[in-house]
Design an enzyme around this catalytic site. Structure first.
Site, PDB file in Angstrom:
ATOM      1  CG  ASP A 102      56.681  29.841  52.908  1.00 10.32           C
ATOM      2  OD1 ASP A 102      56.237  30.743  52.184  1.00 10.32           O
ATOM      3  OD2 ASP A 102      56.067  29.393  53.893  1.00 10.32           O
ATOM      4  CD  GLU A 124      57.109  33.812  58.443  1.00 10.73           C
ATOM      5  OE1 GLU A 124      57.108  33.548  57.236  1.00 10.73           O
ATOM      6  OE2 GLU A 124      56.125  34.309  59.025  1.00 10.73           O
ATOM      7  CD  GLU A 137      53.331  27.766  49.584  1.00  5.34           C
ATOM      8  OE1 GLU A 137      53.047  26.541  49.525  1.00  5.34           O
ATOM      9  OE2 GLU A 137      52.661  28.633  48.997  1.00  5.34           O
ATOM     10  CG  HIS A 219      46.349  32.462  49.240  1.00  8.87           C
ATOM     11  ND1 HIS A 219      47.611  32.078  48.867  1.00  8.87           N
ATOM     12  CD2 HIS A 219      46.444  32.810  50.535  1.00  8.87           C
ATOM     13  CE1 HIS A 219      48.432  32.209  49.895  1.00  8.87           C
ATOM     14  NE2 HIS A 219      47.749  32.648  50.919  1.00  8.87           N
ATOM     15  NE  ARG A 221      51.059  26.449  43.706  1.00 11.32           N
ATOM     16  CZ  ARG A 221      51.115  26.830  42.426  1.00 11.32           C
ATOM     17  NH1 ARG A 221      50.806  25.985  41.471  1.00 11.32           N
ATOM     18  NH2 ARG A 221      51.490  28.040  42.103  1.00 11.32           N
ATOM     19  CG  HIS A 249      45.306  35.235  46.425  1.00  5.92           C
ATOM     20  ND1 HIS A 249      45.979  34.823  45.302  1.00  5.92           N
ATOM     21  CD2 HIS A 249      46.253  35.582  47.325  1.00  5.92           C
ATOM     22  CE1 HIS A 249      47.282  34.905  45.533  1.00  5.92           C
ATOM     23  NE2 HIS A 249      47.473  35.364  46.754  1.00  5.92           N
TER      24      HIS A 249
HETATM   25  N1  UDP Z   1      46.434  40.908  53.137  1.00  2.00           N
HETATM   26  C1  UDP Z   1      46.174  42.157  52.586  1.00  2.00           C
HETATM   27  N2  UDP Z   1      45.029  42.314  51.834  1.00  2.00           N
HETATM   28  C2  UDP Z   1      44.155  41.295  51.613  1.00  2.00           C
HETATM   29  C3  UDP Z   1      44.442  40.020  52.180  1.00  2.00           C
HETATM   30  C4  UDP Z   1      45.600  39.862  52.929  1.00  2.00           C
HETATM   31  O1  UDP Z   1      46.941  43.108  52.759  1.00  2.00           O
HETATM   32  O2  UDP Z   1      43.162  41.514  50.914  1.00  2.00           O
HETATM   33  C5  UDP Z   1      47.687  40.740  53.893  1.00  2.00           C
HETATM   34  C6  UDP Z   1      47.552  40.100  55.242  1.00  2.00           C
HETATM   35  O3  UDP Z   1      47.229  41.067  56.221  1.00  2.00           O
HETATM   36  C7  UDP Z   1      48.917  39.485  55.449  1.00  2.00           C
HETATM   37  C8  UDP Z   1      49.322  39.093  54.053  1.00  2.00           C
HETATM   38  O4  UDP Z   1      48.505  39.854  53.166  1.00  2.00           O
HETATM   39  O5  UDP Z   1      49.845  40.434  55.932  1.00  2.00           O
HETATM   40  C9  UDP Z   1      49.102  37.628  53.862  1.00  2.00           C
HETATM   41  O6  UDP Z   1      49.270  37.324  52.560  1.00  2.00           O
HETATM   42  P1  UDP Z   1      48.824  35.912  51.953  1.00  2.00           P
HETATM   43  O7  UDP Z   1      47.663  35.386  52.701  1.00  2.00           O
HETATM   44  O8  UDP Z   1      48.685  36.154  50.493  1.00  2.00           O
HETATM   45  O9  UDP Z   1      50.125  35.029  52.151  1.00  2.00           O
HETATM   46  P2  UDP Z   1      50.613  34.031  53.290  1.00  2.00           P
HETATM   47  O10 UDP Z   1      50.688  34.786  54.572  1.00  2.00           O
HETATM   48  O11 UDP Z   1      49.655  32.889  53.315  1.00  2.00           O
HETATM   49  O12 UDP Z   1      51.964  33.618  52.828  1.00  2.00           O
END
Ligand code: UDP
Length: 393
Positions: A102, A124, A137, A219, A221, A249
């Site tokens: 998203d 997904e 998103e 992180h 928004r 982040h």
């Molecule tokens: N992640 C990572 N390092 C970090 C924090 C998160 O590799 O310091 C990974 C986490 O394991 C997951 C992904 O980043 O696979 C999630 O990313 P984020 O939280 O930015 O995005 P969302 O999933 O909310 O779209």
């Protein structure tokens, strides 16, 4: 636009953020393992995190649009990406364009495919909060569903959401989440690499192993501003009883407040964004994970670590229903109450850890590739540089 390249040479992946790197890498690897060509275009949305995360899976982007600037608005990013990606689709005539989730990159990739009349695959698909948050998103994922030709839903619940929106049932496939595939791949790599484990042990030697470990990420928004302050205050209080580990982040709205509230506090470990194996290593060892992330809500339970979700609504309601995760919001008092209760109740933590995992068995990418190949055929990369030249690059 005319193209020198024969049609349907490649499956074109469009992605730009860390979670897309995690969740599309297993699909790219599975497709290549079947002898089909995957061409990955990076949008540049996460300039450093995206290539670093890909590298953990042995992948590099085949082309980088590098279009995004720091703190650019989502609207201006979409405005730049859509025409560039539509030109690329017209030049490459891919067997299909694949987007995941998203993000602005996924939304732009979907629009470009739709305008170029290329088949569109959504990995997904069907996650919904039924609310305007997370913004933008939720808007992106709903719009992508209206454009996609194939929808890979991680759960039956997500598939039902798509059907309710009028998506044709025969185009929806429930496969589990490719994030679980990525987790298994990386956990196996870690388990088989004593040197890497030792290096990670050294890297995190400053974390006091005698105290509970609370691993936090924030992180989104909608959590910037006062809601972030309220979470940070809770973490500051919790640092009296637990080690707080927070990879920050890179979004500029996050780092400032985090450093202001938590910088220098004993028991608080503020870290740069971690590479995926290091983050996984910490998730494996955490007593609890506190997060507003989407992917982390799936990964931590898959590693047997209970999750507290720092949001009012989640599109991963399956995890709440199964008991893997609890929705606690961002109020300081609510976070303190939930963490204090769970730190004092090993039985409750054990029940959360043992709850059934709703996100699949780790074979989603293989299923996705089988279905894509059956629908769109094999692809073979013949001459992408010529096609790129046609697109003006
Ligand atoms: N992640 C990572 N390092 C970090 C924090 C998160 O590799 O310091 C990974 C986490 O394991 C997951 C992904 O980043 O696979 C999630 O990313 P984020 O939280 O930015 O995005 P969302 O999933 O909310 O779209």
């Amino acid at each position: 636009m005319a193209t020198e390249a024969p049609p349907e040479e490649v499956y074109l992946f469009v992605a730009g953020t860390r979670p897309e790197a995690v969740k599309l890498s297993p699909v790219i690897l599975a497709l290549r393992a079947r002898g089909s060509a995957a061409f990955l275009v990076a949008t540049g949305q996460h300039r450093e995190l995206f290539p670093e995360t890909l590298a953990g899976f042995g992948l590099v982007a085949d082309h980088d649009l590098g279009i995004m600037q720091r703190a650019q608005s989502p609207a201006s990013v979409i405005g730049l990406l859509v025409p560039a990606l539509a030109d690329l689709c017209a030049a490459l005539r891919p067997a299909a364009v694949i987007v995941q989730g998203d993000t602005a990159s996924a939304f732009a990739g979907a629009q470009a495919a739709a305008y170029a009349r290329c088949p569109l695959v959504h990995v997904e698909a069907g996650l919904r909060t039924g609310h305007s948050d997370p913004f933008p998103e939720e808007m992106h994922r709903r719009a992508i569903a209206q454009m996609a030709d194939l929808h890979f839903a991680p759960t039956a619940h997500a598939a039902a959401a798509l059907r309710r929106e009028g998506v044709a049932p025969h185009t929806i496939h429930v496969t589990g989440n490719t994030g679980i595939d990525a987790l298994h791949l990386t956990a196996a790599r870690l388990a088989g690499d004593a040197g890497l484990q030792a290096a990670l042990g050294m890297r995190f030697a400053g974390i006091d192993a005698r105290r509970p470990l609370l691993l936090a990420t924030i992180h989104r928004r909608e959590n910037h501003g006062e809601r972030l302050d309220s979470v940070l205050l809770a973490l500051a209080v919790l640092a009296r009883a637990a080690e707080i580990v927070l990879p920050i982040h890179p979004h500029p709205a996050v780092a400032g407040p985090v450093n202001a509230v938590l910088g220098g506090l004993p028991g608080v470990h503020l870290l740069p964004p971690l590479d995926y194996p290091a983050f996984l290593w910490l998730m494996q060892r955490a007593t609890l994970v506190l997060t507003d992330s989407g992917g982390v809500q799936e990964e931590a339970p898959a590693l047997g670590t209970p999750v507290l979700v720092l949001r009012d609504v989640t599109e991963r309601s399956e995890g709440i229903a199964s008991g893997n995760a609890r929705l606690v919001g961002t109020e300081t008092a609510d976070i303190l109450a939930a963490v204090t209760e769970l730190l004092g109740d090993a039985g409750a933590r054990g029940r959360m850890a043992a709850a059934a995992l709703p996100y699949g068995a780790g074979d989603a990418a293989r299923q996705i590739v089988e279905i894509m190949l059956a629908r769109f055929g094999q692809s073979r990369l013949v001459a992408p540089p010529a096609a790129l030249a046609v697109a003006g690059w």
